[in-house]
Design a protein around this motif. Structure first.
Motif, PDB file in Angstrom:
ATOM      1  N   CYS A   1       0.855  -1.284  -0.009  1.00  0.00           N
ATOM      2  CA  CYS A   1      -0.105  -0.156   0.175  1.00  0.00           C
ATOM      3  C   CYS A   1       1.070   1.309  -0.012  1.00  0.00           C
ATOM      4  O   CYS A   1       2.117   1.425   0.668  1.00  0.00           O
ATOM      5  CB  CYS A   1      -0.744   0.055   1.154  1.00  0.00           C
ATOM      6  SG  CYS A   1      -1.942   1.330   1.361  1.00  0.00           S
TER       7      CYS A   1
ATOM      8  N   HIS B   1       0.134   4.070   1.423  1.00  0.00           N
ATOM      9  CA  HIS B   1      -0.007   4.703   2.851  1.00  0.00           C
ATOM     10  C   HIS B   1       0.665   4.217   3.795  1.00  0.00           C
ATOM     11  O   HIS B   1       1.098   4.837   4.814  1.00  0.00           O
ATOM     12  CB  HIS B   1      -1.595   4.687   3.020  1.00  0.00           C
ATOM     13  CG  HIS B   1      -1.792   5.273   4.420  1.00  0.00           C
ATOM     14  ND1 HIS B   1      -2.390   4.634   5.417  1.00  0.00           N
ATOM     15  CD2 HIS B   1      -1.990   6.670   4.654  1.00  0.00           C
ATOM     16  CE1 HIS B   1      -2.579   5.584   6.295  1.00  0.00           C
ATOM     17  NE2 HIS B   1      -2.505   6.774   6.055  1.00  0.00           N
ATOM     18  N   GLY B   2       0.934   2.882   3.852  1.00  0.00           N
ATOM     19  CA  GLY B   2       1.757   2.266   4.899  1.00  0.00           C
ATOM     20  C   GLY B   2       2.337   0.862   4.470  1.00  0.00           C
ATOM     21  O   GLY B   2       2.235   0.556   3.507  1.00  0.00           O
TER      22      GLY B   2
ATOM     23  N   ALA C   1       1.536  -2.048   4.521  1.00  0.00           N
ATOM     24  CA  ALA C   1       0.520  -3.192   4.503  1.00  0.00           C
ATOM     25  C   ALA C   1       0.530  -3.719   3.091  1.00  0.00           C
ATOM     26  O   ALA C   1       0.700  -3.262   2.034  1.00  0.00           O
ATOM     27  CB  ALA C   1      -0.924  -2.662   4.779  1.00  0.00           C
TER      28      ALA C   1
ATOM     29  N   CYS D   1      -7.392  -1.952   1.400  1.00  0.00           N
ATOM     30  CA  CYS D   1      -6.324  -2.283   2.135  1.00  0.00           C
ATOM     31  C   CYS D   1      -6.699  -2.673   3.522  1.00  0.00           C
ATOM     32  O   CYS D   1      -7.545  -2.261   4.016  1.00  0.00           O
ATOM     33  CB  CYS D   1      -5.475  -0.870   2.342  1.00  0.00           C
ATOM     34  SG  CYS D   1      -3.943  -1.244   3.364  1.00  0.00           S
TER      35      CYS D   1
ATOM     36  N   LEU E   1      -5.407  -2.587   6.284  1.00  0.00           N
ATOM     37  CA  LEU E   1      -4.965  -1.940   7.275  1.00  0.00           C
ATOM     38  C   LEU E   1      -5.924  -0.581   7.669  1.00  0.00           C
ATOM     39  O   LEU E   1      -6.491  -0.654   8.940  1.00  0.00           O
ATOM     40  CB  LEU E   1      -3.520  -1.471   7.414  1.00  0.00           C
ATOM     41  CG  LEU E   1      -2.690  -1.110   8.574  1.00  0.00           C
ATOM     42  CD1 LEU E   1      -3.018  -2.017   9.818  1.00  0.00           C
ATOM     43  CD2 LEU E   1      -1.342  -0.878   8.428  1.00  0.00           C
ATOM     44  N   HIS E   2      -6.062   0.161   6.721  1.00  0.00           N
ATOM     45  CA  HIS E   2      -6.929   1.516   7.159  1.00  0.00           C
ATOM     46  C   HIS E   2      -7.865   1.619   6.044  1.00  0.00           C
ATOM     47  O   HIS E   2      -8.616   2.616   5.921  1.00  0.00           O
ATOM     48  CB  HIS E   2      -5.978   2.770   7.064  1.00  0.00           C
ATOM     49  CG  HIS E   2      -4.637   2.541   8.038  1.00  0.00           C
ATOM     50  ND1 HIS E   2      -3.564   2.772   7.499  1.00  0.00           N
ATOM     51  CD2 HIS E   2      -4.808   2.404   9.464  1.00  0.00           C
ATOM     52  CE1 HIS E   2      -2.814   2.801   8.407  1.00  0.00           C
ATOM     53  NE2 HIS E   2      -3.548   2.646   9.748  1.00  0.00           N
ATOM     54  N   GLN E   3      -8.533   0.384   5.278  1.00  0.00           N
ATOM     55  CA  GLN E   3      -9.347   0.405   4.237  1.00  0.00           C
ATOM     56  C   GLN E   3      -9.543   1.534   3.317  1.00  0.00           C
ATOM     57  O   GLN E   3     -10.279   1.885   2.646  1.00  0.00           O
ATOM     58  CB  GLN E   3     -10.679   0.802   5.119  1.00  0.00           C
ATOM     59  CG  GLN E   3     -11.134  -0.666   6.075  1.00  0.00           C
ATOM     60  CD  GLN E   3     -10.213  -0.843   7.162  1.00  0.00           C
ATOM     61  OE1 GLN E   3     -10.193   0.241   7.973  1.00  0.00           O
ATOM     62  NE2 GLN E   3      -9.526  -1.836   7.649  1.00  0.00           N
ATOM     63  N   GLY E   4      -8.241   1.970   2.944  1.00  0.00           N
ATOM     64  CA  GLY E   4      -8.042   2.638   1.697  1.00  0.00           C
ATOM     65  C   GLY E   4      -8.477   1.760   0.524  1.00  0.00           C
ATOM     66  O   GLY E   4      -8.089   0.543   0.571  1.00  0.00           O
TER      67      GLY E   4
ATOM     68  N   PRO F   1      -7.526   6.968   3.660  1.00  0.00           N
ATOM     69  CA  PRO F   1      -6.375   7.927   3.773  1.00  0.00           C
ATOM     70  C   PRO F   1      -5.429   8.110   2.861  1.00  0.00           C
ATOM     71  O   PRO F   1      -4.589   8.667   2.947  1.00  0.00           O
ATOM     72  CB  PRO F   1      -5.878   7.435   5.521  1.00  0.00           C
ATOM     73  CG  PRO F   1      -6.039   6.261   4.967  1.00  0.00           C
ATOM     74  CD  PRO F   1      -7.284   5.633   4.270  1.00  0.00           C
ATOM     75  N   LEU F   2      -5.768   7.429   1.665  1.00  0.00           N
ATOM     76  CA  LEU F   2      -4.704   7.358   0.514  1.00  0.00           C
ATOM     77  C   LEU F   2      -4.371   8.806  -0.110  1.00  0.00           C
ATOM     78  O   LEU F   2      -5.530   9.326  -0.341  1.00  0.00           O
ATOM     79  CB  LEU F   2      -5.171   6.349  -0.558  1.00  0.00           C
ATOM     80  CG  LEU F   2      -5.280   4.968   0.033  1.00  0.00           C
ATOM     81  CD1 LEU F   2      -6.145   4.104  -1.036  1.00  0.00           C
ATOM     82  CD2 LEU F   2      -4.544   4.393   0.568  1.00  0.00           C
TER      83      LEU F   2
HETATM   84 FE1  FES Z   1      -3.148   0.838   3.495  1.00  0.00          FE
HETATM   85 FE2  FES Z   1      -3.094   2.649   5.535  1.00  0.00          FE
HETATM   86  S1  FES Z   1      -1.814   1.052   5.018  1.00  0.00           S
HETATM   87  S2  FES Z   1      -4.617   2.368   3.996  1.00  0.00           S
END
Ligand code: FES
Length: 105
Positions: A46, A48-49, A51, A66, A68-71, A84-85
């Protein structure tokens, strides 16, 4: 940096519709998907992080969520679809030939 090359990453039968599998090619972690109109490949991590999208969920609209944070990313284009992407995902050309899935990386 080396020029992109085609990599044999899986048997065509390994990639089932609605599922995502992880592969490594050219030192890059890839996520391989089959949608109703074909096989697609994106980076697996991802934007964003840290994951892996290989643990994510494919939605009916052809996006991957995703874990982790559902992006969500559009699998075909890599476009980031929601917070949060902030950054799109790299996508890679795919061809299916001789019963194998090839990815240009
Ligand atoms: Fe994928 Fe945060 S790590 S949305």
């Amino acid at each position: 940096m080396t020029a992109p090359a085609w990599h044999d990453v899986a048997a065509d039968t390994d990639v089932t519709e609605g599922d995502v599998i992880g592969r490594i090619a050219a030192d890059r972690q890839l996520a391989i998907y089959r949608l109703s109109d074909g096989v697609y490949a994106t980076d697996a991590i991802c934007t964003h992080g840290n994951a892996s999208l290989c643990g994510g969920f494919i939605e009916d609209d052809g996006s991957i969520e995703c874990p982790l944070h559902q992006g969500r990313f559009d699998i075909r284009s890599g476009r980031a679809l929601c917070e949060p992407l902030e950054q799109d995902l790299a996508v890679h050309p795919v061809r299916v030939q001789g019963g194998r899935v090839w990815v240009l990386v």
